[in-house]
Design a protein around this motif. Structure first.
Motif, PDB file in Angstrom:
ATOM      1  N   LYS A 107      33.477  48.046 -89.719  1.00 40.32           N
ATOM      2  CA  LYS A 107      32.578  49.067 -89.211  1.00 40.32           C
ATOM      3  C   LYS A 107      33.032  49.514 -87.816  1.00 40.32           C
ATOM      4  O   LYS A 107      33.459  48.691 -87.001  1.00 40.32           O
ATOM      5  CB  LYS A 107      31.144  48.547 -89.151  1.00 40.32           C
ATOM      6  N   VAL A 108      32.930  50.802 -87.551  1.00 36.06           N
ATOM      7  CA  VAL A 108      33.256  51.329 -86.222  1.00 36.06           C
ATOM      8  C   VAL A 108      32.149  52.286 -85.782  1.00 36.06           C
ATOM      9  O   VAL A 108      31.571  53.000 -86.588  1.00 36.06           O
ATOM     10  CB  VAL A 108      34.614  52.060 -86.205  1.00 36.06           C
ATOM     11  N   ASN A 109      31.869  52.269 -84.510  1.00 33.53           N
ATOM     12  CA  ASN A 109      30.869  53.158 -83.919  1.00 33.53           C
ATOM     13  C   ASN A 109      31.599  54.077 -82.940  1.00 33.53           C
ATOM     14  O   ASN A 109      31.860  53.697 -81.800  1.00 33.53           O
ATOM     15  CB  ASN A 109      29.786  52.332 -83.208  1.00 33.53           C
ATOM     16  N   VAL A 110      31.939  55.247 -83.413  1.00 33.89           N
ATOM     17  CA  VAL A 110      32.796  56.159 -82.646  1.00 33.89           C
ATOM     18  C   VAL A 110      32.182  57.557 -82.650  1.00 33.89           C
ATOM     19  O   VAL A 110      31.730  58.039 -83.684  1.00 33.89           O
ATOM     20  CB  VAL A 110      34.215  56.208 -83.253  1.00 33.89           C
ATOM     21  N   ARG A 111      32.177  58.178 -81.488  1.00 38.24           N
ATOM     22  CA  ARG A 111      31.777  59.588 -81.399  1.00 38.24           C
ATOM     23  C   ARG A 111      33.043  60.448 -81.464  1.00 38.24           C
ATOM     24  O   ARG A 111      34.025  60.169 -80.777  1.00 38.24           O
ATOM     25  CB  ARG A 111      31.055  59.858 -80.070  1.00 38.24           C
ATOM     26  N   ILE A 112      33.014  61.490 -82.291  1.00 38.03           N
ATOM     27  CA  ILE A 112      34.192  62.326 -82.498  1.00 38.03           C
ATOM     28  C   ILE A 112      34.056  63.650 -81.749  1.00 38.03           C
ATOM     29  O   ILE A 112      33.047  64.350 -81.854  1.00 38.03           O
ATOM     30  CB  ILE A 112      34.409  62.618 -83.999  1.00 38.03           C
ATOM     31  N   VAL A 113      35.101  63.958 -80.984  1.00 37.11           N
ATOM     32  CA  VAL A 113      35.271  65.298 -80.430  1.00 37.11           C
ATOM     33  C   VAL A 113      36.636  65.777 -80.915  1.00 37.11           C
ATOM     34  O   VAL A 113      37.646  65.110 -80.685  1.00 37.11           O
ATOM     35  CB  VAL A 113      35.212  65.312 -78.893  1.00 37.11           C
ATOM     36  N   ALA A 114      36.661  66.889 -81.636  1.00 37.89           N
ATOM     37  CA  ALA A 114      37.918  67.422 -82.169  1.00 37.89           C
ATOM     38  C   ALA A 114      38.209  68.765 -81.522  1.00 37.89           C
ATOM     39  O   ALA A 114      37.305  69.445 -81.024  1.00 37.89           O
ATOM     40  CB  ALA A 114      37.838  67.570 -83.683  1.00 37.89           C
ATOM     41  N   ALA A 115      39.484  69.150 -81.520  1.00 35.24           N
ATOM     42  CA  ALA A 115      39.874  70.418 -80.900  1.00 35.24           C
ATOM     43  C   ALA A 115      41.002  71.049 -81.695  1.00 35.24           C
ATOM     44  O   ALA A 115      41.822  70.349 -82.299  1.00 35.24           O
ATOM     45  CB  ALA A 115      40.310  70.193 -79.451  1.00 35.24           C
ATOM     46  N   THR A 116      41.032  72.373 -81.688  1.00 36.77           N
ATOM     47  CA  THR A 116      42.117  73.087 -82.359  1.00 36.77           C
ATOM     48  C   THR A 116      42.247  74.491 -81.793  1.00 36.77           C
ATOM     49  O   THR A 116      41.261  75.076 -81.311  1.00 36.77           O
ATOM     50  CB  THR A 116      41.867  73.177 -83.877  1.00 36.77           C
ATOM     51  N   ASN A 117      43.465  75.024 -81.828  1.00 38.77           N
ATOM     52  CA  ASN A 117      43.661  76.430 -81.465  1.00 38.77           C
ATOM     53  C   ASN A 117      43.835  77.287 -82.713  1.00 38.77           C
ATOM     54  O   ASN A 117      44.123  78.471 -82.635  1.00 38.77           O
ATOM     55  CB  ASN A 117      44.873  76.607 -80.532  1.00 38.77           C
ATOM     56  N   ARG A 118      43.637  76.672 -83.881  1.00 40.84           N
ATOM     57  CA  ARG A 118      43.746  77.399 -85.144  1.00 40.84           C
ATOM     58  C   ARG A 118      42.380  77.919 -85.597  1.00 40.84           C
ATOM     59  O   ARG A 118      41.349  77.394 -85.193  1.00 40.84           O
ATOM     60  CB  ARG A 118      44.321  76.498 -86.237  1.00 40.84           C
ATOM     61  N   GLU A 147      44.307  68.991 -81.589  1.00 44.69           N
ATOM     62  CA  GLU A 147      45.104  69.692 -82.607  1.00 44.69           C
ATOM     63  C   GLU A 147      44.761  69.197 -84.015  1.00 44.69           C
ATOM     64  O   GLU A 147      45.641  68.939 -84.841  1.00 44.69           O
ATOM     65  CB  GLU A 147      46.606  69.517 -82.326  1.00 44.69           C
ATOM     66  N   ILE A 148      43.460  69.083 -84.315  1.00 44.63           N
ATOM     67  CA  ILE A 148      43.016  68.573 -85.608  1.00 44.63           C
ATOM     68  C   ILE A 148      43.501  69.465 -86.749  1.00 44.63           C
ATOM     69  O   ILE A 148      43.688  69.001 -87.880  1.00 44.63           O
ATOM     70  CB  ILE A 148      41.465  68.448 -85.636  1.00 44.63           C
ATOM     71  N   GLY A 149      43.747  70.731 -86.473  1.00 43.96           N
ATOM     72  CA  GLY A 149      44.234  71.647 -87.504  1.00 43.96           C
ATOM     73  C   GLY A 149      45.618  71.314 -88.014  1.00 43.96           C
ATOM     74  O   GLY A 149      46.038  71.824 -89.051  1.00 43.96           O
TER      75      GLY A 149
END
Length: 348
Positions: A154-165, A123-125
């Motif tokens: 420092k952070v090493n993170v892969r981002i997966v985002a999701a939204t229904n907007r 729900e990144i929207g």
């Protein structure tokens, strides 16, 4: 469409499933989703999952994580709509003890917890505008700062985002930052609604009956022809999540070992379809006022005061309009028009 009585078998329920996932189906739409997952999973690219609620975005996110070199690490999830706006920043970046009222101890944020793994921002929207700029900085600089801390890490993170907007519309209307949208929209995957992959309904129903019968303690061995046809002809406004809940309710009400009837929310279906047909989205008075102000500002090419300014068109003093801009968080970037002809047809 007619069905023969569906005998439940593990073979059917597991066809085209990713390891440890409940991604089930044989439709061309689902096969395309699986193809895209196989392409992007091994990389570290940011993925943006789009689609209606209940279409399985969390399962796809986990499949991407498990298919990557980070698969043995942790996938951390944050639902941006589930927390008050003032707590989302602390959840994301953490805080030091005493950094604000109620901060009784140090808290490790989701970014730190997901180091070397994947961070799924659901729900990144719904993320507040003021926090979007901090998220953008963390993504670009690959470093974060806990609330109340003077040092970065420092952070090493892969981002997966999701939204229904519709994020492009959200950007246009000033509710989502354009720069963050472009940073997230590297590899978009749009998940189809269940009504657009109806041939998968028997397999999904099969799977949920097996799964939920075991959970509930019932021995359902088949789904009747009439029940399958009824599910096939339903529009499923709640998508796969609604299907799962309907199957659970129907198992509880079943009188023998065959699922002969499914209990659908037909009233809700017609209501949702009616809203969809009219392209109507309920909004608050403040949301409508904010959108109207933005449109007038764009029409006036960003000019607030003066004879041809937005305040004059809206019928309010410039000071009142400036107060509203501040209250709604409207800034120049939200109503700048690069193409002077954009609103040439507003009176048509």
């Amino acid at each position: 469409m007619r069905f023969q009585e569906e005998q439940l078998t593990h073979k059917e329920g597991n066809e085209n499933r990713l390891p440890a996932q409940e991604i089930i189906g044989q439709s061309p739409e689902l096969k395309e989703i699986l193809r895209l997952i196989s392409i992007v999973a091994p990389s570290d690219s940011t993925v943006l999952l789009l689609g209606e609620t209940g279409t399985g975005k969390e399962l796809v996110a986990r499949a991407i994580h498990e298919g990557s070199s980070r698969g043995k690490k942790t996938m951390i999830q944050l639902n941006c709509a589930a927390l008050p706006a003032n707590l989302v920043e602390s959840e994301l970046f953490g805080h030091e003890r005493g950094s604000f009222t109620g901060a009784m101890e140090r808290r490790i944020g989701k970014f730190e917890l997901a180091h070397q793994g994947t961070l799924f921002l659901d729900e990144i929207g719904e993320m507040p505008l003021e926090l979007q700029v901090k998220l953008l900085r963390a993504l670009q600089e690959k470093e974060i700062e806990r609330i109340g801390s003077r040092t970065t890490m420092k952070v090493n993170v892969r981002i997966v985002a999701a939204t229904n907007r519709d994020l492009e519309k959200e950007v246009e209307e000033g509710r989502f930052r354009a720069d963050l949208f472009y940073r997230l929209n590297i590899f978009p995957i749009r998940l189809p609604a269940l009504r657009d992959r109806r041939e998968d309904i028997p397999l999904l129903a099969n799977f949920f009956v097996q799964k939920l019968s075991k959970k509930i303690g019932r021995n359902i061995s088949a789904i009747s022809d009439s029940a399958l046809e009824e599910m096939f002809n339903y529009d499923w406004p709640g998508n796969i999540r609604e299907l799962e809940h309907v199957i659970e309710r129907s198992i509880l009400l079943a009188e023998d070992d065959v699922l002969r009837q499914v209990y659908l929310c037909t009233r809700r279906q017609s209501s949702v379809k009616r809203i969809s047909d009219n392209d109507f989205q309920p909004k608050t008075i403040e949301e409508n006022e904010r959108e109207h102000i933005l449109r007038i500002l764009k029409y006036c090419k960003g000019k607030v005061a003066g004879f041809d300014g937005a305040a004059k068109v809206l019928g309010v003093p410039p000071s009142t309009l400036n107060s509203k801009l501040k209250r709604f968080g409207i800034r120049k970037i939200h109503y700048e028009i690069k193409d002077p002809n954009v609103f040439d047809n507003t009176n048509s």
